[in-house]
Design a protein around this motif. Structure first.
Motif, PDB file in Angstrom:
ATOM      1  N   LEU A 199       0.834  -1.201   0.000  1.00  0.00           N
ATOM      2  CA  LEU A 199       0.000   0.000   0.000  1.00  0.00           C
ATOM      3  C   LEU A 199       0.868   1.250   0.000  1.00  0.00           C
ATOM      4  O   LEU A 199       1.782   1.381   0.813  1.00  0.00           O
ATOM      5  N   THR A 200       0.563   2.167  -0.916  1.00  0.00           N
ATOM      6  CA  THR A 200       1.175   3.493  -0.926  1.00  0.00           C
ATOM      7  C   THR A 200       0.054   4.528  -0.951  1.00  0.00           C
ATOM      8  O   THR A 200      -0.860   4.436  -1.776  1.00  0.00           O
ATOM      9  N   VAL A 201       0.140   5.474  -0.042  1.00  0.00           N
ATOM     10  CA  VAL A 201      -0.851   6.548   0.049  1.00  0.00           C
ATOM     11  C   VAL A 201      -0.139   7.876  -0.165  1.00  0.00           C
ATOM     12  O   VAL A 201       0.839   8.184   0.522  1.00  0.00           O
ATOM     13  N   LYS A 202      -0.620   8.636  -1.148  1.00  0.00           N
ATOM     14  CA  LYS A 202      -0.087   9.965  -1.396  1.00  0.00           C
ATOM     15  C   LYS A 202      -1.234  10.960  -1.293  1.00  0.00           C
ATOM     16  O   LYS A 202      -2.298  10.745  -1.880  1.00  0.00           O
ATOM     17  N   ALA A 203      -1.027  12.042  -0.559  1.00  0.00           N
ATOM     18  CA  ALA A 203      -2.100  13.018  -0.377  1.00  0.00           C
ATOM     19  C   ALA A 203      -1.521  14.420  -0.379  1.00  0.00           C
ATOM     20  O   ALA A 203      -0.405  14.649   0.103  1.00  0.00           O
ATOM     21  N   GLY A 204      -2.283  15.339  -0.936  1.00  0.00           N
ATOM     22  CA  GLY A 204      -1.826  16.719  -1.012  1.00  0.00           C
ATOM     23  C   GLY A 204      -2.944  17.699  -0.717  1.00  0.00           C
ATOM     24  O   GLY A 204      -4.131  17.387  -0.864  1.00  0.00           O
ATOM     25  N   VAL A 205      -2.563  18.897  -0.297  1.00  0.00           N
ATOM     26  CA  VAL A 205      -3.506  19.988  -0.051  1.00  0.00           C
ATOM     27  C   VAL A 205      -2.930  21.253  -0.669  1.00  0.00           C
ATOM     28  O   VAL A 205      -1.712  21.460  -0.667  1.00  0.00           O
ATOM     29  N   ASP A 206      -3.795  22.078  -1.229  1.00  0.00           N
ATOM     30  CA  ASP A 206      -3.386  23.353  -1.814  1.00  0.00           C
ATOM     31  C   ASP A 206      -3.904  24.484  -0.946  1.00  0.00           C
ATOM     32  O   ASP A 206      -5.119  24.706  -0.860  1.00  0.00           O
ATOM     33  N   ILE A 207      -2.985  25.184  -0.291  1.00  0.00           N
ATOM     34  CA  ILE A 207      -3.347  26.304   0.576  1.00  0.00           C
ATOM     35  C   ILE A 207      -3.420  27.561  -0.281  1.00  0.00           C
ATOM     36  O   ILE A 207      -2.422  27.964  -0.884  1.00  0.00           O
ATOM     37  N   PRO A 208      -4.593  28.212  -0.353  1.00  0.00           N
ATOM     38  CA  PRO A 208      -4.751  29.366  -1.248  1.00  0.00           C
ATOM     39  C   PRO A 208      -3.963  30.577  -0.784  1.00  0.00           C
ATOM     40  O   PRO A 208      -3.567  30.681   0.383  1.00  0.00           O
ATOM     41  N   HIS A 209      -3.745  31.505  -1.710  1.00  0.00           N
ATOM     42  CA  HIS A 209      -2.919  32.665  -1.413  1.00  0.00           C
ATOM     43  C   HIS A 209      -3.544  33.566  -0.369  1.00  0.00           C
ATOM     44  O   HIS A 209      -2.836  34.301   0.340  1.00  0.00           O
ATOM     45  N   ASP A 210      -4.901  33.519  -0.212  1.00  0.00           N
ATOM     46  CA  ASP A 210      -5.547  34.390   0.760  1.00  0.00           C
ATOM     47  C   ASP A 210      -5.835  33.682   2.083  1.00  0.00           C
ATOM     48  O   ASP A 210      -6.612  34.163   2.899  1.00  0.00           O
TER      49      ASP A 210
END
Length: 641
Positions: free
Chosen positions: A435-446
């Motif tokens: 099992l490989t889990v990859k996760a990401g989040v994009d924090i907005p500029h504001d």
């Protein structure tokens, strides 16, 4: 002891969302039930039908058409117990007189339970909507507050493409007015193609009322964000199970329990005991989850143990301790007895389960405790794992508890969440797979610089016990302060093994074939971070070949557990997972290679395995997600004090 200063407070926040655009589970799927005796929240969508909604700039369609699509999705995906209403403004008066134009607001359908008849009626009314008039946001908010009444949890989700054209009353002042009256009511807002003063006005409404705000620049974003908001109100983590009262005096007078899930409370720092029957040729699983509705102390922990009753604690069958780490809405621990148990059987095969409580102190409010108990046979004959198909596309939005975790397979999944939400997914795995889990989040500029947020990716094994994400990085939470842009984390690849492969010590938690749970969260301590909407993505890769032989199948519903499934591909019926719950999808059986070496669970699997990369399934994220995040999904924002 002054527990107030060391508590982590969990604030349940429900935010209405316009339309999740397919990210909400279907109305017939399992949803976390409201707490016993507590009615579902009342949610009213307030929709802008002013003349500007006829502009044809929403991805090849008018803004009105996009709004109808988003609202239709909310109606289709609302749980059957949901209480939902719709109010519009600017829908009937096309003249220039501000008198009738600024009084132009109607409740299209009242707040009521979304049964089949109500859905049909609501969709017909939405289809007939027209956009012609003014933008009396303040007036519409006052009327919407009357629509949802004064009792219980209530939420208003406002969708507008522009600034109020009828003030007074100024909409932000109306939101302050409602808050000052002590009304337990929040307003979530979605700005549809807004900017400048209009966007600032909507953000102000959400902020002063304790709601959430999300932008939507196209039809997909409107559906996505609206659905996200609604999901928040409908799917908070609610502890579920058959009510039971364990003994706090010891094993002698403890209630007898059979396989199933139970709901108890942890009170006053007291341990809890139950009796259970297990033959020597059976395996026992015990999982305990404390749900942090009101908060818990720093360093709080649970110990799950079971065994024969003697002079000491019952722990000769199984024992597992877990401590709270980072920001989380649950503390959970679980374990299984070993298949080579050679101990002396207790009289009548009756042993004792003990949940050691290091979570609540004397004087604390009771904390809900989910107790999951399962039995598996080491010989043939008994229950077999039951299949539940994996979700794909818009239906793969994360659930909000272990029980409602969304079953998925290899692929990439995208959605939006409100800061503080902690959705769950589940993947069924066999010994020999990776099992490989990859996760990401994009924090907005504001994203506010004043907020210190935490991005966490957590994996729990089939006993609901936390596992290691990265053996080279022990941190559980990536702190984000004054940082914008993308943040990613990768867990694995990890080899799934059998308990006998690990011996007496499984340091990373992967010697447990069965259902694995993934939880993602952006958590925040300060109130100003509550409800902010951010996009996330989750990629699942499953490699390796299931090993020959059988993995035990645990029954959690009182059935006789026994028949173990043969090794199969990922997506096949889970073994070691719940025999009565979501257990995966049928797949073709694969045979492992004879004499092949086995990576022990204490080590991560080789990242160079050619089979470890799975095809990726893109999940569109749009308007529905944004709306859902704002309006309906209750979440826990845990903050330290």
């Amino acid at each position: 002891m002054n527990t107030r200063n060391r508590r982590m407070r969990a604030t349940a926040l429900a935010v209405p969302a316009l339309v999740l655009g397919g990210l909400l589970p279907s109305a017939t799927s399992a949803h976390a039930a409201p707490a016993e005796g507590e009615p579902p929240p009342k949610i009213e969508l307030v929709l802008d039908l002013s003349g500007s909604m006829k502009e044809n700039d929403a991805g090849g369609q008018t803004r009105l058409a996009a709004a109808k699509q988003a609202v239709g999705r909310i109606i289709d995906t609302a749980p059957e117990s949901a209480q939902l209403g719709l109010r519009v403004y600017g829908a009937t008066y096309s003249g220039q007189d501000k008198g009738p134009g600024c009084a132009d607001t109607q409740q299209l359908f009242p707040v009521k339970t979304m049964d089949a008849a109500a859905r049909t009626d609501a969709k017909q009314r939405v289809a007939a909507m027209n956009a012609v008039g003014f933008t009396p946001i303040g007036v519409a908010l006052r009327e919407a507050a009357k629509d949802v009444g004064t009792n219980g949890k209530r939420r208003i989700v406002l969708v507008s493409d522009g600034e109020d054209t009828c003030a007074p009353p100024p909409p932000c002042d109306v939101a302050r007015e409602l808050k000052a009256q002590g009304i337990d009511l929040a307003v979530d807002a979605v700005g549809f193609k807004t900017s400048g003063a209009a966007r600032d006005q909507l953000k102000c409404i959400a902020q002063v009322s304790g709601g959430s705000y999300a932008d939507a620049d196209n039809a997909d974003a409107l559906t996505t964000n609206l659905s996200t908001l609604f999901r928040k109100a409908w799917t908070t983590y609610q502890a579920t199970g058959t009510p039971i009262k364990g003994s706090i005096e010891g094993c002698a007078d403890a209630p007898m329990i059979t396989p199933g899930q139970y709901l108890d409370n942890l009170t006053g720092g007291r341990d809890v005991y139950y009796q259970v029957k297990k033959r020597p040729d059976q395996l026992l699983q015990v999982s305990a989850t404390a749900v942090a509705e009101e908060g818990y102390g720093r360093g709080a922990g649970l110990t799950v143990q079971a065994g024969t009753v003697g002079s000491g604690d019952p722990d000769d069958w199984l024992r597992q301790y877990e401590q709270s780490v980072g920001w989380a809405n649950v503390i959970t621990a679980g374990a299984r007895s070993k298949p080579d148990d050679k101990g002396t059987p207790p009289p009548n095969d009756i042993g004792c389960i003990m949940i050691e409580n290091k979570v609540t102190d004397a004087g604390d409010m009771p904390m809900p405790l989910e107790l999951l108990v399962g039995i598996a046979e080491t010989k043939s004959g008994g229950a077999t794992a039951k299949d539940v198909p994996v979700k794909t596309g818009p239906d793969a939005v994360g659930g909000f508890s272990f029980n409602s975790a969304t079953p998925i397979g290899p692929g990439t999944y995208k959605q939006s969440i409100a800061v503080g939400e902690a959705p769950f997914w589940r993947v069924d795995l066999k010994a020999g797979q990776q099992l490989t889990v990859k996760a990401g989040v994009d924090i907005p500029h504001d994203f506010p610089n004043s907020i210190t947020a935490g991005w966490s990716v957590k994996i729990f094994n089939a006993t609901r016990n936390p596992t290691t994400c990265d053996s080279k990085d022990s941190s559980v939470v990536k702190l984000i302060q004054r940082e914008k842009g993308r943040f990613e984390r990768t867990c694995g690849p990890w080899q799934i093994a059998r308990p006998e492969d690990a011996g007496s010590f499984d340091p990373n938690g992967y010697a447990v074939p069965g259902t694995y749970y993934i939880q993602l969260q952006v958590a925040e301590p300060p109130e100003e971070g509550m409800g902010l909407v951010v996009p996330i993505d989750l990629s699942i890769e499953v490699g390796g070949t299931p090993r020959p032989g059988t993995d035990p199948v645990f029954a959690f519903d009182g059935e006789t557990a026994g028949a173990a499934a043969t090794g199969g591909s990922q997506g096949q019926a889970a073994t070691g997972g719940q025999a009565t719950g979501n257990s995966g999808q049928n797949g073709k059986e694969q045979t492992g290679k004879g004499g092949e070496s086995v990576d022990l669970p204490g080590k991560s699997a080789s990242a160079e395995d050619d089979d470890s990369t799975a095809s990726k399934i893109a999940l569109p994220v749009g308007i529905v997600l944004g709306v859902a995040l704002l309006g309906g999904v209750g979440y826990y924002g845990l903050r330290r004090r």
